[in-house]
Write a protein that holds these residues in place. Structure first.
Motif, PDB file in Angstrom:
ATOM      1  N   SER A  42       0.850  -1.191   0.000  1.00 59.00           N
ATOM      2  CA  SER A  42       0.000   0.000   0.000  1.00 59.00           C
ATOM      3  C   SER A  42       0.889   1.246   0.000  1.00 59.00           C
ATOM      4  O   SER A  42       2.113   1.152   0.084  1.00 59.00           O
ATOM      5  N   TYR A  43       0.241   2.433  -0.018  1.00 63.91           N
ATOM      6  CA  TYR A  43       0.988   3.685  -0.023  1.00 63.91           C
ATOM      7  C   TYR A  43       1.754   3.884   1.286  1.00 63.91           C
ATOM      8  O   TYR A  43       2.836   4.460   1.299  1.00 63.91           O
ATOM      9  N   VAL A  44       1.224   3.400   2.373  1.00 71.59           N
ATOM     10  CA  VAL A  44       1.907   3.520   3.659  1.00 71.59           C
ATOM     11  C   VAL A  44       3.205   2.716   3.637  1.00 71.59           C
ATOM     12  O   VAL A  44       4.248   3.175   4.133  1.00 71.59           O
ATOM     13  N   GLY A  55      10.554   4.431   1.801  1.00 72.20           N
ATOM     14  CA  GLY A  55      11.242   5.659   1.422  1.00 72.20           C
ATOM     15  C   GLY A  55      11.885   6.343   2.617  1.00 72.20           C
ATOM     16  O   GLY A  55      13.023   6.825   2.530  1.00 72.20           O
ATOM     17  N   PHE A  56      11.170   6.403   3.736  1.00 76.48           N
ATOM     18  CA  PHE A  56      11.701   7.026   4.947  1.00 76.48           C
ATOM     19  C   PHE A  56      12.936   6.279   5.445  1.00 76.48           C
ATOM     20  O   PHE A  56      13.945   6.891   5.808  1.00 76.48           O
TER      21      PHE A  56
END
Length: 107
Positions: free
Chosen positions: A81-83, A89-90
């Motif tokens: 998912s986007y989360v 990325g983080f």
């Protein structure tokens, strides 16, 4: 000096004159060129097949390397998912920041 008994042209290369190719010579040259062309063609096709089999970016079973990783990563990414993308990325950003700070000059 000896006389030429058979009335043949002189054998001296300076006095010989080129009279052209015969049909047999031309056919031989064409066959030779066609044979060289076929050998070159088969060599190119063989090389292309080897390159295609060893391509690391395709996900086929007979390949090796990045292709298998890429197909596996593709299967994993489609279920995220986007989360999940944001968390990846983080974490990559923080890891990169730590690596760059290690190589940066200290004041």
């Amino acid at each position: 000096m000896e006389e030429n008994k058979n009335n043949l042209p002189p054998v001296n290369p300076d006095e010989r004159k080129f009279e052209g190719f015969t049909l047999e010579d031309l056919r031989y040259q064409r066959a030779l060129v066609a044979l060289k062309k076929e050998f070159s063609k088969s060599k190119v096709i063989s090389g292309a097949t080897k390159v295609k089999k060893r391509n690391p970016f395709n996900g086929k079973e007979n390949s090796f390397g990045i292709g298998r990783v890429g197909s596996l990563a593709g299967k994993l990414i489609t279920g995220m998912s986007y989360v999940d993308y944001a968390m990846i990325g983080f974490s990559l950003f923080n890891t990169g920041r730590k690596v760059f700070s290690f190589f940066r000059k200290k004041k």
